[in-house]
Design a protein around this motif. Structure first.
Motif, mmCIF file in Angstrom:
data_model
loop_
_atom_site.group_PDB
_atom_site.id
_atom_site.type_symbol
_atom_site.label_atom_id
_atom_site.label_comp_id
_atom_site.label_asym_id
_atom_site.label_seq_id
_atom_site.Cartn_x
_atom_site.Cartn_y
_atom_site.Cartn_z
ATOM 1 N N VAL A 81 0.836 -1.203 0.000
ATOM 2 C CA VAL A 81 0.000 0.000 0.000
ATOM 3 C C VAL A 81 0.871 1.252 0.000
ATOM 4 C CG1 VAL A 81 -1.686 1.335 1.318
ATOM 5 C CG2 VAL A 81 -1.948 -1.136 1.111
ATOM 6 N N LYS A 82 1.888 1.259 0.836
ATOM 7 C CA LYS A 82 2.772 2.423 0.917
ATOM 8 C C LYS A 82 3.448 2.684 -0.424
ATOM 9 C CE LYS A 82 3.723 1.872 5.856
ATOM 10 N NZ LYS A 82 4.708 1.479 6.886
ATOM 11 N N SER A 83 3.856 1.618 -1.093
ATOM 12 C CA SER A 83 4.482 1.769 -2.405
ATOM 13 C C SER A 83 3.514 2.367 -3.413
ATOM 14 C CB SER A 83 4.985 0.406 -2.885
ATOM 15 O OG SER A 83 5.551 0.510 -4.167
ATOM 16 N N SER A 84 2.265 1.905 -3.377
ATOM 17 C CA SER A 84 1.258 2.434 -4.306
ATOM 18 C C SER A 84 0.953 3.896 -4.015
ATOM 19 C CB SER A 84 -0.024 1.603 -4.206
ATOM 20 O OG SER A 84 0.188 0.282 -4.636
ATOM 21 N N LEU A 85 0.809 4.222 -2.735
ATOM 22 C CA LEU A 85 0.560 5.616 -2.355
ATOM 23 C C LEU A 85 1.712 6.506 -2.799
ATOM 24 C CD1 LEU A 85 -0.831 5.232 1.296
ATOM 25 C CD2 LEU A 85 -2.136 5.711 -0.779
ATOM 26 N N ALA A 86 2.923 6.028 -2.568
ATOM 27 C CA ALA A 86 4.102 6.809 -2.929
ATOM 28 C C ALA A 86 4.165 7.075 -4.430
ATOM 29 C CB ALA A 86 5.370 6.092 -2.461
ATOM 30 N N GLN A 87 3.859 6.059 -5.228
ATOM 31 C CA GLN A 87 3.891 6.240 -6.677
ATOM 32 C C GLN A 87 2.834 7.239 -7.130
ATOM 33 O OE1 GLN A 87 6.252 4.873 -8.888
ATOM 34 N NE2 GLN A 87 5.319 6.578 -10.003
ATOM 35 N N ALA A 88 1.646 7.150 -6.519
ATOM 36 C CA ALA A 88 0.571 8.081 -6.883
ATOM 37 C C ALA A 88 0.936 9.513 -6.519
ATOM 38 C CB ALA A 88 -0.728 7.670 -6.192
ATOM 39 N N SER A 206 0.535 20.952 0.534
ATOM 40 C CA SER A 206 0.847 19.894 1.495
ATOM 41 C C SER A 206 0.080 18.626 1.143
ATOM 42 C CB SER A 206 0.510 20.326 2.923
ATOM 43 O OG SER A 206 -0.817 20.795 3.013
ATOM 44 N N ILE A 207 0.782 17.491 1.211
ATOM 45 C CA ILE A 207 0.218 16.194 0.856
ATOM 46 C C ILE A 207 0.397 15.236 2.030
ATOM 47 C CG2 ILE A 207 0.399 14.195 -0.668
ATOM 48 C CD1 ILE A 207 1.484 16.046 -2.832
ATOM 49 N N LEU A 208 -0.701 14.669 2.481
ATOM 50 C CA LEU A 208 -0.677 13.644 3.524
ATOM 51 C C LEU A 208 -0.940 12.294 2.884
ATOM 52 C CD1 LEU A 208 -0.733 12.599 6.458
ATOM 53 C CD2 LEU A 208 -3.134 13.320 6.564
ATOM 54 N N ALA A 209 -0.063 11.330 3.143
ATOM 55 C CA ALA A 209 -0.223 9.973 2.604
ATOM 56 C C ALA A 209 -0.321 8.991 3.763
ATOM 57 C CB ALA A 209 0.955 9.615 1.697
ATOM 58 N N VAL A 210 -1.473 8.333 3.894
ATOM 59 C CA VAL A 210 -1.677 7.366 4.977
ATOM 60 C C VAL A 210 -2.453 6.160 4.467
ATOM 61 C CG1 VAL A 210 -1.614 9.018 6.893
ATOM 62 C CG2 VAL A 210 -3.772 8.577 5.723
ATOM 63 N N ASP A 211 -2.146 4.984 4.996
ATOM 64 C CA ASP A 211 -2.965 3.824 4.692
ATOM 65 C C ASP A 211 -4.229 3.873 5.550
ATOM 66 O OD1 ASP A 211 -2.697 2.028 7.191
ATOM 67 O OD2 ASP A 211 -0.604 2.478 6.725
ATOM 68 N N HIS A 212 -5.213 3.047 5.192
ATOM 69 C CA HIS A 212 -6.532 3.122 5.823
ATOM 70 C C HIS A 212 -6.520 2.815 7.317
ATOM 71 C CE1 HIS A 212 -6.105 -1.200 4.917
ATOM 72 N NE2 HIS A 212 -6.884 -1.380 5.964
ATOM 73 N N ALA A 227 -8.202 20.257 7.481
ATOM 74 C CA ALA A 227 -8.468 21.585 6.918
ATOM 75 C C ALA A 227 -7.168 22.292 6.539
ATOM 76 C CB ALA A 227 -9.248 22.437 7.917
ATOM 77 N N ASP A 228 -6.035 21.839 7.107
ATOM 78 C CA ASP A 228 -4.748 22.512 6.886
ATOM 79 C C ASP A 228 -4.008 22.013 5.659
ATOM 80 O OD1 ASP A 228 -5.182 23.797 9.368
ATOM 81 O OD2 ASP A 228 -4.254 22.121 10.442
ATOM 82 N N ILE A 229 -4.486 20.923 5.059
ATOM 83 C CA ILE A 229 -3.731 20.309 3.968
ATOM 84 C C ILE A 229 -4.506 20.400 2.651
ATOM 85 C CG2 ILE A 229 -2.542 18.747 5.535
ATOM 86 C CD1 ILE A 229 -4.420 16.513 4.542
ATOM 87 N N HIS A 230 -3.789 20.156 1.560
ATOM 88 C CA HIS A 230 -4.393 20.266 0.240
ATOM 89 C C HIS A 230 -4.867 18.927 -0.315
ATOM 90 C CE1 HIS A 230 -1.849 23.890 0.592
ATOM 91 N NE2 HIS A 230 -2.809 24.455 -0.104
ATOM 92 N N GLN A 231 -4.115 17.850 -0.037
ATOM 93 C CA GLN A 231 -4.452 16.545 -0.598
ATOM 94 C C GLN A 231 -4.216 15.445 0.426
ATOM 95 O OE1 GLN A 231 -1.767 16.997 -4.071
ATOM 96 N NE2 GLN A 231 -3.546 16.549 -5.343
ATOM 97 N N LEU A 232 -5.113 14.467 0.423
ATOM 98 C CA LEU A 232 -4.971 13.272 1.243
ATOM 99 C C LEU A 232 -4.999 12.056 0.330
ATOM 100 C CD1 LEU A 232 -4.961 11.587 3.853
ATOM 101 C CD2 LEU A 232 -7.445 11.890 3.954
#
Length: 268
Positions: A81-88, A206-212, A227-232
């Motif tokens: 999952v982390k690899s997929s999130l990172a690539q995206a 700002s981009i936050l990347a987290v698994d479910h 509210a402080d970030i642009h993308q999740l």
């Protein structure tokens, strides 16, 4: 699941789910085990009395919200999952951008993905990620000075904060220990959270990347709010309450299919 399980067996399975997710609401456990909410409340109370979970209004979490799981063991947690999130995430970063990168095992996957970009300026307190990215031709890698934490080989402290303040990059990429039902972004260590807060403030995006598993998870230190970030970026839909907050604050939610790291759904 059926009600044929003995109370003891059901509680052991509940404990497994709580450990896996970090937090489980009563409603989800009721559906999973096909028993009444009162039965689940009794189970959670027993587990809490044994010190195996922490009870909250509406659910239960892992016993500690002040310490994270071991850094080395987290490398393999949700690795795909982390690899997929990172690539995206990497697919949204323009070549020759300036990028803040925070700490964490998700950021190691991010470093590998960003290696495919060209001419990036990486500004980070993550020494492992810095070493990986410094090998890329045309990259400019800045390691933020400070005290080196042997737990994760990251730099932290007043010197690091002072160094962060000297930059105004295009984007900040970070992960987190949890996101609660009010949309608060949480982590476990004050000195690390302070650096991420400043990175977010100093960045244009700002981009936050987290698994479910981070949704609903308890942690003790506030980093900020959705509210402080642009993308999740995440791999599965967040709970309805968090999804509503993201929409309210116009934070883009990008759901990334694990098997198709190069493609991702847009805002939802």
């Amino acid at each position: 699941m059926t009600d044929a399980l003995t109370p003891r067996s059901r509680r052991e399975k509940i404990l497994e789910l709580v450990k896996q997710a970090g937090y489980m609401p009563i409603e989800a456990l009721t559906l999973n085990f096909q028993v009444t909410p009162q039965t689940i409340r009794v189970d959670l109370n027993v587990l809490a009395d044994e010190g195996r979970v922490v009870r909250h209004h509406g659910g239960a979490s892992i016993p500690s919200s002040v310490t994270n799981t071991d850094y080395e063991s987290r490398r393999s947690d949700f690795a795909g999952v982390k690899s997929s999130l990172a690539q995206a995430v990497s697919n949204t970063i323009s070549d020759k951008s300036a990028v803040f990168m925070a700490l964490g095992t998700t950021m190691l996957a991010m470093a590998a993905a960003l290696s495919n970009r060209k001419g990036l300026k990486i500004i980070t307190n993550h020494t492992e990620a810095a070493l990986m990215l410094a090998k890329q031709p045309g990259f400019d890698v800045v390691v933020l000075g400070g005290r080196l934490d042997p737990r994760n080989l990251g730099t932290t402290g007043p010197m690091t904060l002072e160094a962060v303040a000297n930059y105004r990059p295009d984007v900040c990429i970070f992960s987190a220990g949890g996101i609660d039902t009010e949309g608060n972004i949480l982590d476990y260590y004050e000195h690390e959270a302070a650096i991420v807060r400043l990175m977010i403030k100093r960045s244009r995006r700002s981009i936050l990347a987290v698994d479910h598993s981070k949704f609903g998870r308890s942690a003790s230190v506030l980093v900020g709010n959705v509210a402080d970030i642009h993308q999740l970026f995440t791999d599965k839909p967040p709970p309805a309450g968090i999804k509503k907050l993201l929409k309210l604050h116009k934070t883009d939610l990008i759901q990334v299919p694990q098997r198709h790291a190069g493609n991702f759904h847009g805002r939802s």
